[in-house]
Design a protein around this motif. Structure first.
Motif, PDB file in Angstrom:
ATOM      1  N   LYS A  20       0.655  -1.187  -0.084  1.00 25.34           N
ATOM      2  CA  LYS A  20       0.065  -0.092   0.191  1.00 25.34           C
ATOM      3  C   LYS A  20       0.831   1.329  -0.202  1.00 25.34           C
ATOM      4  O   LYS A  20       0.506   2.244  -0.671  1.00 25.34           O
ATOM      5  CB  LYS A  20      -0.875  -0.157   1.082  1.00 25.34           C
ATOM      6  CG  LYS A  20      -1.721   1.004   1.137  1.00 25.34           C
ATOM      7  CD  LYS A  20      -2.819   0.816   2.432  1.00 25.34           C
ATOM      8  CE  LYS A  20      -3.791   2.116   2.451  1.00 25.34           C
ATOM      9  NZ  LYS A  20      -5.018   2.009   3.322  1.00 25.34           N
ATOM     10  N   GLN A  58      -9.985  -4.365   5.076  1.00 26.54           N
ATOM     11  CA  GLN A  58      -8.451  -4.325   4.770  1.00 26.54           C
ATOM     12  C   GLN A  58      -7.900  -4.304   5.921  1.00 26.54           C
ATOM     13  O   GLN A  58      -8.277  -3.579   7.045  1.00 26.54           O
ATOM     14  CB  GLN A  58      -8.496  -2.881   4.083  1.00 26.54           C
ATOM     15  CG  GLN A  58      -7.096  -2.696   3.889  1.00 26.54           C
ATOM     16  CD  GLN A  58      -6.515  -1.127   3.180  1.00 26.54           C
ATOM     17  OE1 GLN A  58      -6.627  -1.096   1.802  1.00 26.54           O
ATOM     18  NE2 GLN A  58      -6.917  -0.236   4.165  1.00 26.54           N
ATOM     19  N   ILE A  84      -6.910  -7.232   1.416  1.00 27.42           N
ATOM     20  CA  ILE A  84      -8.125  -7.391   1.423  1.00 27.42           C
ATOM     21  C   ILE A  84      -8.826  -8.752   1.834  1.00 27.42           C
ATOM     22  O   ILE A  84      -8.219  -9.808   0.986  1.00 27.42           O
ATOM     23  CB  ILE A  84      -8.765  -6.916   0.030  1.00 27.42           C
ATOM     24  CG1 ILE A  84      -8.353  -5.522  -0.235  1.00 27.42           C
ATOM     25  CG2 ILE A  84     -10.317  -6.825   0.250  1.00 27.42           C
ATOM     26  CD1 ILE A  84      -8.575  -5.097  -1.489  1.00 27.42           C
TER      27      ILE A  84
END
Length: 163
Positions: A20, A58, A84
């Motif tokens: 991320k 998440q 996820i």
């Protein structure tokens, strides 16, 4: 099994695992590459989970590694590995445990690899994160009075800086 029983069966699945956020800083380059002392390495680890939609979550596991010699920073790496996950038909207490234990356990090998790879690509010896017991961390957060295992939650193995 009836459709009603299947619809109420617990569900856990991994939908996606991804990096991320990733950051590398070498604020004192190129001078740090001339250092001969072994650095002090500090590792910070935290995770959180948020709902994306009904039954979809998440989880993000963030690891920050800072290597210093005295007051001079050699490098700082921060990686946020996310996943996820679909988690359905679990009691709230079990859902909390899955998000705090199972999901970070799945993400940890990925973030471990990212940290090691980035540190090597930055020109330093690899930082290898030792396994983390997320269950102990979860239990300690739930019951601060409980005795936590004597092992520190995060350990590292890193060779000294070589040139």
């Amino acid at each position: 099994m009836s459709d009603a029983a299947q619809n109420n069966a617990p569900v856990f699945s991994i939908e996606k695992v991804y990096v991320k956020d990733l950051s590398l800083e070498i604020p004192n380059a190129p001078q740090v590459f001339l250092e001969r002392e072994a650095p002090q390495v500090d590792i910070q680890l935290h995770h959180n989970s948020t709902g994306v939609e009904d039954g979809v979550f998440q989880t993000t596991l963030t690891v920050t590694v800072t290597a210093k010699i005295k007051d001079k920073t050699l490098f700082l790496v921060e990686a946020a590995q996310a996943g996820i996950f679909v988690v359905r038909n679990l009691p709230q207490q079990d859902l909390e445990a899955v998000l705090a234990i199972a999901c970070p356990n799945i993400l940890f090998p990925y973030v471990r690899e990212v940290i090691s790879d980035v540190v090597v690509r930055a020109g330093f010896p690899p930082v290898v994160l030792a396994p983390v017991n997320f269950e102990s961390i979860y239990q300690a957060q739930r019951d601060p009075q409980a005795k936590v295992a004597s092992d520190p939650p995060v350990q590292i193995i890193t060779p000294s800086v070589s040139h």
